[in-house]
Scaffold this motif. Structure first.
Motif, PDB file in Angstrom:
ATOM      1  N   ASN A  48       0.831  -1.206   0.000  1.00  0.00           N
ATOM      2  CA  ASN A  48       0.000   0.000   0.000  1.00  0.00           C
ATOM      3  C   ASN A  48       0.868   1.260   0.000  1.00  0.00           C
ATOM      4  O   ASN A  48       0.591   2.233  -0.725  1.00  0.00           O
ATOM      5  N   LEU A  49       1.949   1.239   0.805  1.00  0.00           N
ATOM      6  CA  LEU A  49       2.854   2.392   0.872  1.00  0.00           C
ATOM      7  C   LEU A  49       3.557   2.621  -0.463  1.00  0.00           C
ATOM      8  O   LEU A  49       3.664   3.753  -0.950  1.00  0.00           O
ATOM      9  N   ARG A  79       2.582   1.633  -3.419  1.00  0.00           N
ATOM     10  CA  ARG A  79       1.612   2.018  -4.450  1.00  0.00           C
ATOM     11  C   ARG A  79       1.282   3.512  -4.373  1.00  0.00           C
ATOM     12  O   ARG A  79       1.016   4.164  -5.387  1.00  0.00           O
ATOM     13  N   GLU A  80       1.311   4.051  -3.153  1.00  0.00           N
ATOM     14  CA  GLU A  80       1.027   5.479  -2.979  1.00  0.00           C
ATOM     15  C   GLU A  80       2.178   6.358  -3.469  1.00  0.00           C
ATOM     16  O   GLU A  80       1.982   7.537  -3.773  1.00  0.00           O
ATOM     17  N   GLU A  81       3.384   5.760  -3.529  1.00  0.00           N
ATOM     18  CA  GLU A  81       4.568   6.529  -3.914  1.00  0.00           C
ATOM     19  C   GLU A  81       4.826   6.519  -5.419  1.00  0.00           C
ATOM     20  O   GLU A  81       5.668   7.274  -5.911  1.00  0.00           O
ATOM     21  N   SER A  94       3.245   6.237  -9.582  1.00  0.00           N
ATOM     22  CA  SER A  94       2.069   6.568 -10.395  1.00  0.00           C
ATOM     23  C   SER A  94       1.474   5.305 -11.000  1.00  0.00           C
ATOM     24  O   SER A  94       2.125   4.256 -11.068  1.00  0.00           O
ATOM     25  N   LYS A  95       0.251   5.433 -11.465  1.00  0.00           N
ATOM     26  CA  LYS A  95      -0.426   4.300 -12.082  1.00  0.00           C
ATOM     27  C   LYS A  95       0.238   3.873 -13.387  1.00  0.00           C
ATOM     28  O   LYS A  95       0.036   2.749 -13.858  1.00  0.00           O
ATOM     29  N   SER A 134       0.009  -4.007  -7.030  1.00  0.00           N
ATOM     30  CA  SER A 134      -1.425  -4.161  -6.771  1.00  0.00           C
ATOM     31  C   SER A 134      -1.814  -5.637  -6.733  1.00  0.00           C
ATOM     32  O   SER A 134      -2.594  -6.067  -5.880  1.00  0.00           O
ATOM     33  N   GLU A 145      -0.553  -7.185  -3.481  1.00  0.00           N
ATOM     34  CA  GLU A 145      -1.407  -6.797  -2.357  1.00  0.00           C
ATOM     35  C   GLU A 145      -2.721  -7.575  -2.387  1.00  0.00           C
ATOM     36  O   GLU A 145      -3.219  -8.041  -1.356  1.00  0.00           O
TER      37      GLU A 145
END
Length: 249
Positions: A188-189, A191-193, A195-196, A205, A208
């Motif tokens: 999760n951390l 993925r937040e850092e 870009s898609k 993803s 996870e």
């Protein structure tokens, strides 16, 4: 005779542990009739085995052991579902370590519950012609009381096994859940850092998602596990009998 039966039923309903209880019963029976040995076994019909849960020979206690039903006396009592008296026999007790004596007289009575033979109680003597029909009647009578006590013993042992197995399952589940929780947190951390559009975004993803799926699977196992359908139940005489007798319903 009546006094002995009263004493035995009193012992069976006492709070003593199983070993002490039957050690006392052994002594009580010895007062009434000649006896060198005694055993109490659970009958595992599918495999033609007796799991001996109490063995006493010449005042010495022996550990539990599983033996094949080979003796003609035991087979007769179990298959014909009736008490058996035999004098002038020659039977070796192979389950006793370093015991080369031969049984010459024996009594055996099946333990029957809900019309099923669940076990056997047997008395032995190293001398010929010591048992009478009155002795057999006595054993047959007390076998009914012993049957009820054995049922309670099976229930207690099975519940203990289930409880310990569930504790082990919870421990293993905890060991698995902890790292999975860490993995999902890190995913999760990360993925937040990023870009898609990052090539690793999809992989993170997926990782996870799989970790979360495993967490849910572990939770489901914890909730739905039923030991009577596990390998533990198949290989354990207490859980095996618990299932056969449908005592867990």
């Amino acid at each position: 005779l009546i006094t002995s039966i009263k004493s035995i039923t009193s012992i069976l309903t006492s709070p003593f542990d199983f070993e002490n209880k039957y050690s006392q019963i052994y002594k009580e029976i010895s007062k009434l009739l000649p006896m060198d040995g005694m055993f109490l076994g659970l009958y595992l019909k599918e495999n033609s085995l007796l799991h001996l849960i109490f063995i006493m020979n010449e005042n010495q206690r022996f550990p539990e052991v599983t033996i094949p039903v080979e003796s003609r006396i035991e087979k007769e009592a179990l298959t014909k579902r009736r008490p058996v008296l035999k004098n002038n026999i020659k039977q070796s007790l192979n389950y006793l370590n370093n015991n080369h004596k031969v049984v010459r007289s024996t009594l055996a009575a099946p333990l029957i519950y809900r019309d099923q033979v669940i076990g056997l109680v047997s008395l032995q003597n190293y001398t010929s012609n010591v048992y009478l029909e009155t002795h057999l009647e006595f054993l047959s009578l007390i076998s009914g009381f012993i049957t009820l006590d054995v049922i309670n013993f099976i229930l207690t042992k099975a519940r203990e096994i289930e409880k310990n197995a569930l504790k082990q399952l919870q421990k293993v589940s905890h060991e698995l859940t902890q790292p999975l929780t860490g993995i999902t947190g890190y995913c999760n951390l990360i993925r937040e850092e990023i870009s898609k559009d990052d090539p690793f975004f999809r992989e993170i993803s997926d990782m996870e998602e799989q970790a979360l799926r495993l967490e849910k699977l572990i939770q489901k196992v914890q909730m739905t596990v039923h030991l009577n359908h596990s390998e533990i139940a198949k290989n354990n005489p207490y859980l095996n009998l618990l299932k056969i007798l449908q005592l867990d319903e």
